[in-house]
Write a protein that holds these residues in place. Structure first.
Motif, PDB file in Angstrom:
ATOM      1  N   ASP A  66       0.839  -1.199   0.000  1.00 22.84           N
ATOM      2  CA  ASP A  66       0.000   0.000   0.000  1.00 22.84           C
ATOM      3  C   ASP A  66       0.876   1.251   0.000  1.00 22.84           C
TER       4      ASP A  66
ATOM      5  N   TRP B 289      -9.346   3.967   1.081  1.00 24.65           N
ATOM      6  CA  TRP B 289      -9.486   2.508   1.187  1.00 24.65           C
ATOM      7  C   TRP B 289     -10.949   2.089   1.107  1.00 24.65           C
TER       8      TRP B 289
ATOM      9  N   ASP C  71      -8.222   0.767  -5.231  1.00 21.91           N
ATOM     10  CA  ASP C  71      -6.832   0.743  -4.770  1.00 21.91           C
ATOM     11  C   ASP C  71      -5.868   0.220  -5.846  1.00 21.91           C
TER      12      ASP C  71
END
Ligand SMILES: Cc1cc2nc3c(=O)[nH]c(=O)nc-3n(C[C@H](O)[C@H](O)[C@H](O)COP(=O)(O)O)c2cc1C
Lengths: 434, 239
Positions: free
Chosen positions: A325, A347, A352
């Motif tokens: 991430d 999120w 993503d």
């Protein structure tokens, strides 16, 4: 010269404009962004004349931890006190859950399910799997209860003590909808209160039921968001919890209102000593284990939690970062979404680029669960070794031998919250009250 | 333990007297992998309001409890048939997956909470939050239900032969609600819906399965208006 207002700074102005434009509060992932007193405000007193350090790499400094040995036939035996916090399938992709399981199992620690139930990806890969029992009871299944290694009754999260869950419609795919018994594409609201019990007396009965269903084999954890921590921990311990999971306000979330994340709950640092005091007063410190989460990033944070009396920690955000991430490689893609590497917190949105907080198959395919798992295992190894470095320097042969006496604070606030002296003084502000 | 010994031939029900035997021993015996071979019928006497009686069952056994039970009786039931010859405390048959649970008397709050399947029959009345967060169970109540029943009900059917309290079906998703008597008020996003022939048929089936003699045509149907499924600012006051 242009002068920015401290009260109406650019972020504040932008938020007012956004609210006026859309008519809905800002929902995002991650934890509190404001600066609050934290473990960075503490320092260790390494050994010198009056203390005897241990030789790095030669003399042992153990890191193992047993969780839930008060009542359960099979407590968890973990090699490191760094565990993986509960993050739901739904918020995360199946492959991300698999990666968490792989990484955790490689280093002998546990992972935790989340709102939305147990997936084969996670059960398959996790040697030690904690099954969350949440107000929504999405996917709650007695077979999964029996297949779990521990059960975590969730009362709250640090990011939103007093709040329920949320999974926006764009992440409710067919599989997620099926697991949660909901139509596809609806905004899924999870309740903030359990449907069949209210106060601590009821919780005791509920814990009794869960023990009966699983024949007293599994440890029962109770997770609380940090707010009235001293009382909550006492009540949870009295209700029969084997393990208390305490999540401070910096703790991450998959999707919560920004106003909730930033303005409700207290910092991890302020909550931890209250929890330890509560357990000590009940004569249960170290018998009921304490797992602390909310902004744990490195081995120093781990060592500081141990020194203040925690038995283990849990990581959410740091684990996601380890999987990939906010990777700088994805900066361009983050920018296309109006964010940037190092800042991405949408999120909740399901888009993503790292393929972690998404239910989109194409995006999810970007995450290689084997490589992600290896990165997570690396992070946990580093955190554990860093904590050992500090513990040895303080002369401790086990991380659990670290103690408040090893710590001082850099600020008056941190000294008061952590209940350790301000560095260079013997002053602990606020002693005498709770 | 003498109280739990059963004959090899499973004709006579096994009898467990809870004034001598603990709930732990009872549940352990009911969880034994070969429980149904040992005795397919069980009688539990002197329950005296104890909690967590016959929870987590996972076999085709018939358990008859002769008296009142406390919280969570038959919680998470699978396959088994559990009958309470008395009243039940909070959360009877909570999170049931399959099987049948019958309460001959009244049930306290949160009866059938979050249950995924099976049939729960309350022959008397059920208190508040009956069927809260129900996820596929069928619940038939012979009498009335309290406020907030079927709150956030996701799937399954709630049949109330008497009256319903305030805020029936608040924030309901896809659960279907049938009430014969008066409804004090409907919760957010819950509306009355037309009773079509297929609804009459399913209602008659549920009443029959529950063994309750009531006229299906006397019921009205309620369910979600589906206006709150995705946030819209103009509905903010309903949240
Ligand atoms: C993506 C994501 C999903 C989460 N889902 C859940 C959940 O389902 N249940 C829960 O109790 N906590 C959930 N949490 C909170 C974590 O369990 C944990 O409390 C928090 O992440 C710890 O703080 P940290 O992120 O600073 O490490 C979630 C957190 C994240 C980041």
């Amino acid at each position: 010269m242009l002068r920015e207002s401290a009260t109406f700074d650019r972020a504040t102005i932008a938020e007012i404009q956004r609210a006026a434009e859309t008519g809905i509060y800002d929902i995002r992932g991650g934890g509190a962004k404001r600066r609050v007193p934290h473990f960075d405000d503490l320092l260790f007193l390494g050994a010198s004349m009056s203390r005897y350090p241990l030789e790095g790499y030669r003399e042992r400094c153990d890191t193992d931890v047993v969780l839930g040995d008060r009542h359960a036939t099979y407590p968890l035996h973990l090699s490191t006190p760094v565990t993986i916090a509960g993050m739901s399938f739904g918020a995360l992709s199946g492959r991300a859950k698999e990666a968490l399981g792989r990484g955790a199992s490689e280093v002998g620690t546990s992972t935790t399910t989340g709102d939305g139930g147990m997936t084969p990806e996670e059960r398959g890969q996790s040697k030690h799997l904690v099954y969350q029992y949440l107000p929504s009871r999405y996917g709650m299944n007695p077979d999964h209860l029996r297949a779990a290694d521990a059960i975590e009754v969730v009362l709250g999260q640090g990011a939103k003590p007093g709040g329920g869950g949320m999974l926006l419609g764009q992440k409710i795919t067919e599989r997620v909808a099926g697991m949660r018994t909901l139509p596809m594409g609806v905004d899924q609201r999870s309740a903030c209160r359990h449907p069949d019990w209210t106060g601590p007396d009821d919780l005791e009965i509920k814990i009794g039921e869960l023990r009966e269903i699983t024949d007293w084999e599994k440890p029962i954890y109770v997770k609380i968001g940090a707010s009235r921590t001293y009382y909550d921990v006492k009540l949870a311990a009295k209700a029969g919890a084997d393990v208390i999971v305490l999540d401070g306000m910096q703790g991450g979330t998959a999707a919560t209102q920004d106003v909730f994340i930033e303005h409700v709950g207290i910092p991890t640092l302020a909550a931890l000593p209250q929890a330890v005091q509560a357990l000590q007063e009940e004569g249960l410190h170290r018998q009921v284990q304490l797992v602390v989460s909310g902004g744990i990033r490195n081995g120093a944070d781990v060592a500081k939690c141990m020194a203040l009396g925690a038995d283990a920690v849990a990581i959410g955000t740091a684990a996601l970062v380890a999987l990939g991430d906010n990777s700088p490689h994805l900066d361009e893609e983050y920018r296309a979404l109006g964010s940037a590497a190092g800042f991405y917190d949408d999120w909740q949105a399901g888009r993503d680029p790292a393929g972690i907080t998404t239910q989109d198959d194409e995006l999810a395919a970007r995450l290689d669960p084997v490589a992600g798992g290896r990165r997570l295992a690396n992070l946990i190894r580093v955190m554990t070794m860093e904590a050992q470095v500090i513990a040895r320097a303080c002369g401790k042969a086990h991380l659990h031998s670290l103690e408040p006496e090893d710590l001082v604070a850099l600020t008056i606030e941190a000294a008061a919250m952590a209940r350790v002296p301000l560095a260079g003084t013997s002053w602990i502000p606020g002693q005498g009250g709770l | 333990m003498a109280a739990l010994s059963t004959s090899d031939v499973a004709v006579e029900p096994a009898v467990v007297d809870l004034s001598f035997t603990g709930v732990r021993e009872l549940n352990a015996a009911l969880h034994a992998p070969d429980v149904a071979d040992k005795a397919s019928a069980w009688r539990v006497t002197s329950p005296a309001g104890r909690h967590s009686i016959a929870v987590g069952l996972d076999a085709e056994v018939d358990v008859r409890i002769e008296g009142h039970v406390g919280y969570y009786c038959a919680g998470m039931n699978q396959l088994a048939t559990v009958t309470v010859e008395g009243n039940a405390g909070v959360g009877v048959a909570e999170n049931m997956m399959s099987g049948t649970v019958r309460v001959r008397g009244n049930a306290s709050q949160s009866a059938g909470a979050t249950a995924h399947g099976g049939l729960l029959v309350v022959e008397g009345s059920a208190s508040a939050r009956c069927g809260i967060s129900m996820k596929g169970v069928d619940i038939v109540v012979g009498g009335d239900v309290g406020h907030m029943s079927a709150f956030m009900g996701q799937a399954g059917r709630l049949v109330v032969c008497g009256d319903a309290g305030d805020a029936l079906g608040d924030s309901v998703y896809e659960a279907r609600i049938y009430v014969a008597g008066a409804v004090k008020s409907l919760g957010a996003d819950c509306v009355e819906k037309e009773v079509r022939p297929e609804h009459l048929a399913e209602l008659a089936g549920l009443l029959h399965a529950a063994g309750i003699d009531a006229d299906a045509t006397s019921f009205r149907r309620y369910g979600s208006a589906r206006r709150l499924y995705n946030f819209h600012v103009d509905n903010a006051s309903a949240y």
